[in-house]
Design a protein around this motif. Sequence first.
Motif, short mmCIF file in Angstrom:
data_model
loop_
_atom_site.label_atom_id
_atom_site.label_comp_id
_atom_site.label_asym_id
_atom_site.label_seq_id
_atom_site.Cartn_x
_atom_site.Cartn_y
_atom_site.Cartn_z
N GLU A 43 0.81 -1.21 0.00
CA GLU A 43 0.00 0.00 0.00
C GLU A 43 0.85 1.27 0.00
O GLU A 43 0.56 2.23 0.71
N PHE A 44 1.91 1.24 -0.80
CA PHE A 44 2.82 2.38 -0.94
C PHE A 44 3.33 2.87 0.42
O PHE A 44 3.58 4.06 0.61
N GLY A 45 3.49 1.95 1.36
CA GLY A 45 4.01 2.30 2.67
C GLY A 45 2.96 2.81 3.63
O GLY A 45 3.26 3.10 4.79
N LEU A 46 1.73 2.92 3.18
CA LEU A 46 0.65 3.45 4.02
C LEU A 46 -0.26 2.34 4.53
O LEU A 46 -1.45 2.56 4.78
N ASP A 47 0.29 1.15 4.75
CA ASP A 47 -0.51 0.01 5.16
C ASP A 47 -1.15 0.18 6.54
O ASP A 47 -2.05 -0.57 6.88
N GLY A 48 -0.76 1.18 7.29
CA GLY A 48 -1.40 1.45 8.59
C GLY A 48 -2.67 2.26 8.46
O GLY A 48 -3.33 2.54 9.46
N TYR A 49 -3.02 2.63 7.23
CA TYR A 49 -4.20 3.46 6.99
C TYR A 49 -5.19 2.72 6.11
O TYR A 49 -4.80 2.05 5.17
N ASP A 50 -6.49 2.89 6.39
CA ASP A 50 -7.49 2.31 5.50
C ASP A 50 -7.79 3.29 4.36
O ASP A 50 -7.24 4.40 4.33
N ALA A 51 -8.65 2.91 3.45
CA ALA A 51 -8.95 3.73 2.27
C ALA A 51 -9.51 5.09 2.67
O ALA A 51 -9.16 6.12 2.07
N ASP A 52 -10.38 5.12 3.69
CA ASP A 52 -10.96 6.39 4.11
C ASP A 52 -9.88 7.32 4.68
O ASP A 52 -9.89 8.53 4.42
N ALA A 53 -8.96 6.77 5.45
CA ALA A 53 -7.89 7.60 6.03
C ALA A 53 -6.97 8.13 4.92
O ALA A 53 -6.54 9.29 4.98
N CYS A 54 -6.69 7.30 3.92
CA CYS A 54 -5.86 7.77 2.80
C CYS A 54 -6.56 8.90 2.05
O CYS A 54 -5.92 9.90 1.68
N ALA A 55 -7.87 8.77 1.84
CA ALA A 55 -8.63 9.83 1.18
C ALA A 55 -8.62 11.10 2.03
O ALA A 55 -8.52 12.22 1.51
N GLU A 56 -8.67 10.95 3.35
CA GLU A 56 -8.64 12.11 4.24
C GLU A 56 -7.29 12.81 4.18
O GLU A 56 -7.22 14.04 4.15
N VAL A 57 -6.20 12.04 4.13
CA VAL A 57 -4.86 12.64 3.99
C VAL A 57 -4.79 13.44 2.70
O VAL A 57 -4.31 14.58 2.66
N PHE A 58 -5.29 12.84 1.61
CA PHE A 58 -5.33 13.52 0.32
C PHE A 58 -6.07 14.85 0.43
O PHE A 58 -5.59 15.90 -0.01
N GLU A 59 -7.25 14.82 1.04
CA GLU A 59 -8.07 16.03 1.18
C GLU A 59 -7.42 17.07 2.08
O GLU A 59 -7.51 18.27 1.82
N LEU A 60 -6.75 16.63 3.14
CA LEU A 60 -6.10 17.57 4.05
C LEU A 60 -4.93 18.32 3.36
O LEU A 60 -4.69 19.49 3.65
N LEU A 61 -4.24 17.62 2.47
CA LEU A 61 -3.09 18.24 1.80
C LEU A 61 -3.46 18.99 0.53
O LEU A 61 -2.69 19.82 0.04
N ARG A 62 -4.64 18.74 0.01
CA ARG A 62 -5.08 19.37 -1.23
C ARG A 62 -5.07 20.90 -1.18
O ARG A 62 -4.55 21.53 -2.11
#
Length: 179
Positions: free
Chosen positions: A138-157
Amino acid sequence: MPKPLALDFDPIARADQLWTRRWGKVPSMAAITSVMRAHQILLARVDAVVKPYGLTFARYEALVLLTFSRSGELPLSKIGERLMVHPTSVTNTVDRLERSGLVARRPNPLDGRGVLAAITDRGRRVVEEATRELVAVEFGLDGYDADACAEVFELLRPLRIAAGDFTDPAGEGPGRDDA
């Protein structure tokens, strides 16, 4: 992989406490320090996966970009624009990919001075194999689920928009109906 620090305290939280005592509360200091540390960790994780293929993450990104193009080739200027890197970095990246036999350069028929980078069959095989491995971790983000990854994306956008990376087209991004 990055060597674990194995501390019995969070050094960024500690720095935040010391900063607050000295200069007052500045949440952005702890946030930027966390982002920078996360960058170090993630880059080390991803590079560990792509290194056996003779790649760095930057070279991997260039190969992926070439696979996304209709013809498997792009002008070097377009690669730099899409990867958001300086032309010198693109030249260096393409040089290394070419030496590895993953990319070939050829004159751009639409621009007498321009050069195209074209992914080779070997480059296509390498990017497919490396991608399977990166997806598996998971590109090193295996500690995060899909929703958390989407949230990171949105926070940095908003940071990326404010930096002028792009205008804010509605509806783009992970988890949105833009496919």
